[in-house]
Design an enzyme around this catalytic site. Structure first.
Site, PDB file in Angstrom:
ATOM      1  N   HIS A 204      -2.348   2.407  -6.174  1.00 43.62           N
ATOM      2  CA  HIS A 204      -2.940   1.146  -5.744  1.00 43.62           C
ATOM      3  C   HIS A 204      -3.042   0.143  -6.891  1.00 43.62           C
ATOM      4  O   HIS A 204      -3.142  -1.065  -6.654  1.00 43.62           O
ATOM      5  CB  HIS A 204      -4.327   1.398  -5.140  1.00 43.62           C
ATOM      6  CG  HIS A 204      -4.674   0.470  -4.013  1.00 43.62           C
ATOM      7  ND1 HIS A 204      -3.996   0.458  -2.821  1.00 43.62           N
ATOM      8  CD2 HIS A 204      -5.619  -0.506  -3.907  1.00 43.62           C
ATOM      9  CE1 HIS A 204      -4.511  -0.470  -2.024  1.00 43.62           C
ATOM     10  NE2 HIS A 204      -5.489  -1.069  -2.672  1.00 43.62           N
TER      11      HIS A 204
ATOM     12  N   ARG B 120      -0.476  -2.592  -6.878  1.00 39.20           N
ATOM     13  CA  ARG B 120      -0.827  -3.689  -5.968  1.00 39.20           C
ATOM     14  C   ARG B 120      -1.794  -4.658  -6.650  1.00 39.20           C
ATOM     15  O   ARG B 120      -1.613  -5.884  -6.606  1.00 39.20           O
ATOM     16  CB  ARG B 120      -1.438  -3.078  -4.705  1.00 39.20           C
ATOM     17  CG  ARG B 120      -1.927  -4.032  -3.632  1.00 39.20           C
ATOM     18  CD  ARG B 120      -2.373  -3.181  -2.441  1.00 39.20           C
ATOM     19  NE  ARG B 120      -3.168  -3.930  -1.482  1.00 39.20           N
ATOM     20  CZ  ARG B 120      -2.649  -4.629  -0.479  1.00 39.20           C
ATOM     21  NH1 ARG B 120      -1.343  -4.710  -0.349  1.00 39.20           N
ATOM     22  NH2 ARG B 120      -3.426  -5.259   0.372  1.00 39.20           N
TER      23      ARG B 120
ATOM     24  N   TYR C  83      -9.866 -10.917  -6.761  1.00 42.76           N
ATOM     25  CA  TYR C  83      -9.000 -10.923  -7.936  1.00 42.76           C
ATOM     26  C   TYR C  83      -9.363 -12.065  -8.877  1.00 42.76           C
ATOM     27  O   TYR C  83      -9.367 -11.905 -10.097  1.00 42.76           O
ATOM     28  CB  TYR C  83      -7.530 -11.019  -7.509  1.00 42.76           C
ATOM     29  CG  TYR C  83      -7.071  -9.812  -6.737  1.00 42.76           C
ATOM     30  CD1 TYR C  83      -6.776  -8.615  -7.397  1.00 42.76           C
ATOM     31  CD2 TYR C  83      -6.951  -9.834  -5.353  1.00 42.76           C
ATOM     32  CE1 TYR C  83      -6.376  -7.490  -6.696  1.00 42.76           C
ATOM     33  CE2 TYR C  83      -6.547  -8.721  -4.644  1.00 42.76           C
ATOM     34  CZ  TYR C  83      -6.260  -7.548  -5.308  1.00 42.76           C
ATOM     35  OH  TYR C  83      -5.876  -6.432  -4.616  1.00 42.76           O
TER      36      TYR C  83
ATOM     37  N   LYS D 267      -1.971  -2.293   7.906  1.00 48.25           N
ATOM     38  CA  LYS D 267      -3.128  -1.935   8.716  1.00 48.25           C
ATOM     39  C   LYS D 267      -3.132  -2.711  10.025  1.00 48.25           C
ATOM     40  O   LYS D 267      -2.716  -3.864  10.074  1.00 48.25           O
ATOM     41  CB  LYS D 267      -4.414  -2.223   7.944  1.00 48.25           C
ATOM     42  CG  LYS D 267      -4.640  -1.318   6.737  1.00 48.25           C
ATOM     43  CD  LYS D 267      -5.947  -1.641   6.062  1.00 48.25           C
ATOM     44  CE  LYS D 267      -6.221  -0.717   4.889  1.00 48.25           C
ATOM     45  NZ  LYS D 267      -7.509  -1.027   4.228  1.00 48.25           N
TER      46      LYS D 267
ATOM     47  N   ARG E  82       0.869  -1.170   0.000  1.00 44.00           N
ATOM     48  CA  ARG E  82       0.000   0.000   0.000  1.00 44.00           C
ATOM     49  C   ARG E  82       0.910   1.224   0.000  1.00 44.00           C
ATOM     50  O   ARG E  82       2.041   1.175   0.495  1.00 44.00           O
ATOM     51  CB  ARG E  82      -0.911   0.022   1.222  1.00 44.00           C
ATOM     52  CG  ARG E  82      -1.825  -1.210   1.339  1.00 44.00           C
ATOM     53  CD  ARG E  82      -2.629  -1.160   2.626  1.00 44.00           C
ATOM     54  NE  ARG E  82      -3.530  -2.307   2.759  1.00 44.00           N
ATOM     55  CZ  ARG E  82      -3.208  -3.437   3.382  1.00 44.00           C
ATOM     56  NH1 ARG E  82      -1.989  -3.568   3.917  1.00 44.00           N
ATOM     57  NH2 ARG E  82      -4.068  -4.428   3.459  1.00 44.00           N
TER      58      ARG E  82
ATOM     59  N   HIS F 119      -3.778  -9.380   3.491  1.00 42.92           N
ATOM     60  CA  HIS F 119      -5.208  -9.483   3.771  1.00 42.92           C
ATOM     61  C   HIS F 119      -5.439 -10.362   4.996  1.00 42.92           C
ATOM     62  O   HIS F 119      -4.716 -11.337   5.224  1.00 42.92           O
ATOM     63  CB  HIS F 119      -5.952 -10.096   2.580  1.00 42.92           C
ATOM     64  CG  HIS F 119      -6.044  -9.181   1.403  1.00 42.92           C
ATOM     65  ND1 HIS F 119      -6.290  -9.624   0.121  1.00 42.92           N
ATOM     66  CD2 HIS F 119      -5.938  -7.827   1.306  1.00 42.92           C
ATOM     67  CE1 HIS F 119      -6.325  -8.594  -0.703  1.00 42.92           C
ATOM     68  NE2 HIS F 119      -6.116  -7.497  -0.013  1.00 42.92           N
TER      69      HIS F 119
END
Length: 335
Positions: free
Chosen positions: A259, A262, A294, A186, A161, A285
């Site tokens: 982004h 990514r 995806y 995150k 990110r 994730h």
């Protein structure tokens, strides 16, 4: 609820709960802060209530919905931003439910305000041809362009990110038999991502030539020596995409954001047959369910799966030639 409890709990929420108990990222805290700044500005303009006079009783489901409508109609925000603002409000009032039980029902009313459904946008990503072209544009002999190349290479190779990239320091790069990049994502989660030899060589060259060897200083800085911003990185990307598009007008038809690097990495790994579990770990994730988007989006994967699992439509011969002839003869005689 106590009349003066709102300001007390709001202060505790931002000063202690978010940064210390949930380890929320600075970006999350800033986003939540902006939400409540806008909410208080709205209350002052719409209801004549300055922040110091706000009490719990002023927050109702109807007023929160009016605020969200104001964001869309007056400030012109999209559905996604509108839902982000509502998520921040929900998070605070969910926090309140457990700290001031007397207002549990009032918090529940605000938590009942629904998110707005948004049309699903197709996921943009670069083809391998576009990615190779884009990374070939910077001139590695020039220090500034070597920095830009390193930024784009790491964005793609690690699936980082943009904030994870901005926060990188030289100490996060481990040059060993397998070169890895340590990313802080995150929820204050850390992951180690391996990079290939070509990418590692570019990073090593950048660190040496551009004197980015101070272990705890930012890996990427601007001309003033200051840490790069999101806008600064996007400017760099836009510059090279524009050059690449001029060279090949048929490519880069959509805007390339940070982004998209990514997304592109995930798609290319998927097309190469890499298991979703490993792609999940690369992207950081929490669940593979998030990563499955995806597989659902990639047209090449869809085509392969449909071909593999579709039932055959070839007709099966039920009658021999003799049986067919007998059947035709019978039909001629009896019809």
């Amino acid at each position: 609820m106590n009349k003066n409890a709102f300001s007390y709990h709001l202060t505790k929420y931002f000063a202690e709960y978010l940064p210390k108990q949930t380890a929320a990222s600075p970006n999350t805290i800033h986003s939540y802060r902006d939400t409540f700044v806008q909410l208080m500005e709205f209350y002052k303009a719409e209801y004549g209530l300055p922040p110091e006079k706000l009490e719990y009783g002023e927050f109702t489901a109807d007023r929160i919905e009016s605020f969200l409508t104001y964001l869309e109609d007056t400030r012109g925000v999209g559905i996604s931003t509108r839902n982000q603002r509502l998520a921040a409000i929900h998070a605070f009032f969910r926090y309140l439910q457990y700290r001031d039980p007397a207002g549990f029902q009032q918090c529940a009313q605000i938590l009942s305000v629904p998110f707005k459904k948004a049309p699903v946008k197709p996921m943009n990503y670069l083809s391998t041809e576009e990615m190779k072209l884009l990374l070939s544009i910077p001139d590695q002999k020039k220090d500034g362009q070597l920095r830009d190349l390193t930024i784009m290479v790491l964005l793609y190779e690690t699936g980082a990110r943009v904030q994870e990239l901005i926060d990188l320091c030289p100490s996060n790069i481990r040059f060993s038999t397998t070169v890895t990049v340590e990313l802080h994502g995150k929820g204050n989660k850390t992951r180690l991502v391996p990079v290939n030899a070509d990418a590692a060589a570019i990073v090593r060259s950048y660190i040496r030539r551009c004197h980015r060897t101070d272990a705890d200083k930012p890996l990427f800085v601007n001309r003033k020596g200051e840490k790069l911003t999101r806008a600064g990185i996007q400017y760099i990307i836009d510059k090279y995409v524009s050059t690449a598009h001029l060279q090949h007008p048929g490519l880069f038809r959509s805007r390339v954001t940070n982004h998209i690097f990514r997304h592109s990495k995930a798609m290319h790994l998927l097309e190469a047959g890499v298991n979703l579990i490993y792609i999940r770990d690369l992207l950081g994730h929490t669940s593979v369910v998030t990563t499955e988007i995806y597989a659902r989006t990639n047209p090449k994967i869809k085509e392969e799966q449909l071909k593999k699992h579709s039932a055959s439509v070839e007709t099966v011969q039920k009658y021999s030639k003799e049986q067919k002839k007998d059947l035709i003869d019978w039909l001629k005689k009896n019809l």
